[in-house]
Design an enzyme around this catalytic site. Structure first.
Site, PDB file in Angstrom:
ATOM      1  N   HIS A  80       0.839  -1.210   0.000  1.00  0.00           N
ATOM      2  CA  HIS A  80       0.000   0.000   0.000  1.00  0.00           C
ATOM      3  C   HIS A  80       0.867   1.250   0.000  1.00  0.00           C
ATOM      4  CE1 HIS A  80       0.980  -0.148   4.270  1.00  0.00           C
ATOM      5  NE2 HIS A  80       0.453   1.039   4.432  1.00  0.00           N
ATOM      6  N   ARG A  81       2.103   1.095   0.409  1.00  0.00           N
ATOM      7  CA  ARG A  81       3.062   2.202   0.407  1.00  0.00           C
ATOM      8  C   ARG A  81       4.421   1.657  -0.007  1.00  0.00           C
ATOM      9  NH1 ARG A  81       1.601   6.362   4.239  1.00  0.00           N
ATOM     10  NH2 ARG A  81      -0.382   7.110   3.461  1.00  0.00           N
ATOM     11  N   LYS A 109       2.633  -1.796  12.381  1.00  0.00           N
ATOM     12  CA  LYS A 109       3.503  -0.956  13.211  1.00  0.00           C
ATOM     13  C   LYS A 109       3.789   0.378  12.515  1.00  0.00           C
ATOM     14  CE  LYS A 109       6.587  -3.559  15.079  1.00  0.00           C
ATOM     15  NZ  LYS A 109       7.792  -4.382  15.255  1.00  0.00           N
ATOM     16  N   LYS A 121      10.007  -8.225   6.064  1.00  0.00           N
ATOM     17  CA  LYS A 121      10.928  -8.866   7.016  1.00  0.00           C
ATOM     18  C   LYS A 121      11.805  -9.845   6.260  1.00  0.00           C
ATOM     19  CE  LYS A 121      11.622  -8.600  11.448  1.00  0.00           C
ATOM     20  NZ  LYS A 121      11.374  -7.376  12.231  1.00  0.00           N
ATOM     21  N   SER A 378      14.615   4.554  11.861  1.00  0.00           N
ATOM     22  CA  SER A 378      15.040   4.093  10.534  1.00  0.00           C
ATOM     23  C   SER A 378      14.455   4.993   9.449  1.00  0.00           C
ATOM     24  CB  SER A 378      14.568   2.661  10.293  1.00  0.00           C
ATOM     25  OG  SER A 378      15.492   1.743  10.823  1.00  0.00           O
TER      26      SER A 378
HETATM   27  P1  NAD Z   1      19.517  -9.272  19.614  1.00  0.00           P
HETATM   28  O1  NAD Z   1      20.021 -10.384  18.814  1.00  0.00           O
HETATM   29  O2  NAD Z   1      20.305  -8.008  19.658  1.00  0.00           O
HETATM   30  O3  NAD Z   1      19.248  -9.698  21.115  1.00  0.00           O
HETATM   31  C1  NAD Z   1      18.449 -10.780  21.494  1.00  0.00           C
HETATM   32  C2  NAD Z   1      18.958 -11.268  22.837  1.00  0.00           C
HETATM   33  O4  NAD Z   1      18.051 -12.253  23.332  1.00  0.00           O
HETATM   34  C3  NAD Z   1      20.336 -11.909  22.763  1.00  0.00           C
HETATM   35  O5  NAD Z   1      21.162 -11.370  23.757  1.00  0.00           O
HETATM   36  C4  NAD Z   1      20.039 -13.388  22.969  1.00  0.00           C
HETATM   37  O6  NAD Z   1      21.105 -14.080  23.581  1.00  0.00           O
HETATM   38  C5  NAD Z   1      18.827 -13.323  23.871  1.00  0.00           C
HETATM   39  N1  NAD Z   1      18.039 -14.552  23.884  1.00  0.00           N
HETATM   40  C6  NAD Z   1      17.837 -15.453  22.887  1.00  0.00           C
HETATM   41  N2  NAD Z   1      17.053 -16.454  23.293  1.00  0.00           N
HETATM   42  C7  NAD Z   1      16.751 -16.191  24.589  1.00  0.00           C
HETATM   43  C8  NAD Z   1      15.991 -16.858  25.575  1.00  0.00           C
HETATM   44  N3  NAD Z   1      15.347 -17.995  25.300  1.00  0.00           N
HETATM   45  N4  NAD Z   1      15.894 -16.301  26.812  1.00  0.00           N
HETATM   46  C9  NAD Z   1      16.517 -15.153  27.105  1.00  0.00           C
HETATM   47  N5  NAD Z   1      17.273 -14.471  26.202  1.00  0.00           N
HETATM   48  C10 NAD Z   1      17.380 -14.979  24.968  1.00  0.00           C
HETATM   49  O7  NAD Z   1      18.036  -9.003  19.041  1.00  0.00           O
HETATM   50  P2  NAD Z   1      17.204  -7.662  19.147  1.00  0.00           P
HETATM   51  O8  NAD Z   1      17.490  -6.844  17.954  1.00  0.00           O
HETATM   52  O9  NAD Z   1      17.352  -7.087  20.514  1.00  0.00           O
HETATM   53  O10 NAD Z   1      15.722  -8.247  18.958  1.00  0.00           O
HETATM   54  C11 NAD Z   1      15.009  -8.820  20.024  1.00  0.00           C
HETATM   55  C12 NAD Z   1      13.531  -8.824  19.687  1.00  0.00           C
HETATM   56  O11 NAD Z   1      13.097  -7.489  19.401  1.00  0.00           O
HETATM   57  C13 NAD Z   1      13.142  -9.638  18.454  1.00  0.00           C
HETATM   58  O12 NAD Z   1      11.850 -10.158  18.643  1.00  0.00           O
HETATM   59  C14 NAD Z   1      13.098  -8.605  17.343  1.00  0.00           C
HETATM   60  O13 NAD Z   1      12.278  -8.986  16.268  1.00  0.00           O
HETATM   61  C15 NAD Z   1      12.511  -7.421  18.113  1.00  0.00           C
HETATM   62  N6  NAD Z   1      12.772  -6.105  17.514  1.00  0.00           N
HETATM   63  C16 NAD Z   1      14.030  -5.678  17.271  1.00  0.00           C
HETATM   64  C17 NAD Z   1      14.222  -4.416  16.722  1.00  0.00           C
HETATM   65  C18 NAD Z   1      15.600  -3.842  16.478  1.00  0.00           C
HETATM   66  O14 NAD Z   1      15.688  -2.661  16.111  1.00  0.00           O
HETATM   67  N7  NAD Z   1      16.670  -4.570  16.669  1.00  0.00           N
HETATM   68  C19 NAD Z   1      13.123  -3.617  16.412  1.00  0.00           C
HETATM   69  C20 NAD Z   1      11.843  -4.076  16.700  1.00  0.00           C
HETATM   70  C21 NAD Z   1      11.681  -5.327  17.262  1.00  0.00           C
END
Ligand code: NAD
Length: 486
Positions: A80-81, A109, A121, A378
């Site tokens: 849509h965008r 979002k 994604k 972003s």
């Molecule tokens: P990341 O890889 O930087 O960090 C994830 C952390 O979670 C790691 O330290 C990992 O060891 C830990 N982890 C993995 N399995 C685990 C478990 N079972 N129990 C406890 N800790 C565990 O990832 P991130 O970028 O921080 O992303 C985390 C979540 O946030 C994801 O769902 C991602 O989709 C979401 N997210 C990230 C962003 C972003 O800008 N990075 C934006 C929106 C949403």
């Protein structure tokens, strides 16, 4: 080598993987919200449908010289965008339907925080914690080249960003690969966000999602009426917090809630286990301890919790799952003791758990609002790269001259000159990072006010339903202008 699966609808994606629960949860959240949106069935089907998917397998040489075949995906959920936008995840368990569900969340979002993009994604099936830097670089460069070949990346097409298991370095390698292969475009760096500063990244992007979580929760906690209903005093100060995942999102969210919000972080859960201290943990010190020892366990003074998942059930005011999806399910929802669950990760609370938490009076702040800080900043990075100039540079000299004149006039009137340092600070105004931070704060506050109003005025079952209602309505509205729908 690459196998393309471009499709107009992804409604049967859940059959393609064992990890269907997350996809299922997102679908059910959509279904719960849809009757409240006023969007008619044909348009709703288009809003829901994933518009295109690219599934690929490519060979990469491992560190020992052997060739491995890597499976990867890119889902563009909504046209849509343009461009579409969404992170790239490195994980051993990446699956097609998980990628589609995450892309759908990105669509809603973006709509909720007013970022004019469709959702997307990417997922690459490698283990981010064991892959060497060399392997990660080879994988992401090859993945980028494959996306270019099929027109699944580009400043006006689809713009990736960091997600679970990826960060600045990977985004830098994507930008560099894209620049080499598409060098005749002036805005090449707008092909990806979350890049290092030296590659036209934007200050504050690395911490943006965590900062958005902090701003979002702070705003939620300021509403006295809602806090009273939860038996909590308004404000973040002194609230006991448990965070799961000390990665990009979890670390910055926990750090800022502690440093700026005055919260007490009593527990941190990681893959290797959890740590707990009723008087609070120094988040930065825990992060350094993990970097030095390879684990958060045995942090001085803290109690080790062998099974990190158990820590989610410890008493606290705010629980922030910031690791992965499906962490709070029907299996543990009855034991959660937090008053507020703030979804830092995407999809940590599944549909059944949400119903249990709701029944138990636990307030869930949904991912499609709470972790939108990353895509918001972003968007600022993309705008800067498209314009080819930073925000402060575009505005600064003109504003400085105006402010200098204004301050001079005020000084004349009051008969006193400001101190040189104070004068300079007022004239210079905010730098790029301060501008980004202020815009992010405003975005989160306004988005919360909007979804809370829908929740209350339309008497919806939850803040998540209200957030989905807003997202679906906005995407539907945008499709109406395409002329296909009345
Ligand atoms: P990341 O890889 O930087 O960090 C994830 C952390 O979670 C790691 O330290 C990992 O060891 C830990 N982890 C993995 N399995 C685990 C478990 N079972 N129990 C406890 N800790 C565990 O990832 P991130 O970028 O921080 O992303 C985390 C979540 O946030 C994801 O769902 C991602 O989709 C979401 N997210 C990230 C962003 C972003 O800008 N990075 C934006 C929106 C949403």
């Amino acid at each position: 080598m690459a196998l393309r699966e471009a499709t107009r609808t992804c409604s049967d994606m859940s059959k393609l993987s064992k990890r269907g629960a997350f996809f299922e949860s997102v679908s059910r959240y959509f279904d719960e919200a849809l009757p409240h949106t006023g969007v008619e069935p044909g348009l709703a089907a288009q809003v829901r449908a994933c518009n295109a998917v690219y599934r690929l397998r490519f060979p990469v040489r491992d560190d020992d010289g052997k060739v491995m075949v890597v499976e990867a995906f890119r889902a563009e959920h909504s046209f849509h965008r343009f461009p579409t936008k969404g992170g790239i995840r490195f994980s051993r368990s990446v699956a097609l339907n998980e990628t589609v569900a995450l892309a759908a969340l990105m669509t809603y979002k973006c709509a909720i925080v007013g970022v004019p993009f469709g959702g997307a994604k990417g997922g690459v099936r490698i283990n981010p914690s064991t892959a060497s830097e060399g392997l990660r670089e080879r994988v992401i460069r090859r993945y980028t080249a494959e996306l270019i070949r099929k027109n699944f990346i580009g400043p006006d097409i689809d713009v990736p960003a960091p997600d679970y298991g990826t960060g600045e370095k990977e985004m830098g390698w994507i930008a560099d690969t894209y620049k080499d292969l598409c060098m005749n475009k002036a805005d090449v760096y707008a092909c990806v966000t979350g890049k290092p500063l030296g590659m036209q990244g934007i200050p504050g992007r690395a911490s943006a999602t965590g900062r958005g979580v902090y701003f979002g929760l702070r705003t939620v906690l300021e509403v006295a009426e809602d806090m009273r209903a939860l038996g909590l005093a308004p404000g973040m100060g002194g609230k006991r917090v448990i965070v799961q995942g000390l990665g990009n999102v979890g670390f910055h969210a926990a750090r800022l809630m502690q440093e700026e919000g005055g919260a007490v972080v009593v527990g941190i859960a990681e893959r290797e286990g959890g740590i707990h201290h009723p008087d609070g943990l120094d988040v930065e010190a825990v992060w350094r301890h993990r970097r030095e020892t390879g684990s958060i366990l045995h942090f001085p003074g803290a109690e080790n919790v062998e099974d990190g998942a158990r820590l989610l059930e410890y008493p606290c005011d705010i629980l922030v799952p910031a690791a992965l999806e499906n962490q709070i399910t029907a299996a543990n929802a009855e034991r959660i003791q937090a008053r507020i669950v703030g979804e830092g990760a995407n999809g940590p609370v599944d549909f059944e758990a949400e119903e249990i938490l709701r029944r138990r009076g636990i307030f869930v702040v949904p991912d499609i609002f709470l972790n939108a800080g990353g895509v918001t900043v972003s968007y600022f990075e993309w705008l800067k790269n498209k314009a080819g100039v930073s925000f402060d540079r575009m505005m600064s000299r003109h504003e400085e001259l105006l402010k200098e004149e204004l301050i001079g006039k005020v000084e004349e009137l009051v008969g006193r000159r400001l101190e040189a340092e104070q004068r300079l600070r007022l004239i210079r105004g905010p730098g790029e990072e301060e501008l980004v931070r202020a815009a992010l704060e405003q975005t989160m506050v306004l988005a919360f006010q909007k979804i809370r109003r829908i929740w209350k005025e339309e008497k919806l079952p939850s803040l998540r339903t209200a957030a989905f209602v807003l997202g679906i309505r906005r995407v539907g509205e945008s499709y109406r202008h395409h002329g296909i729908f009345p």
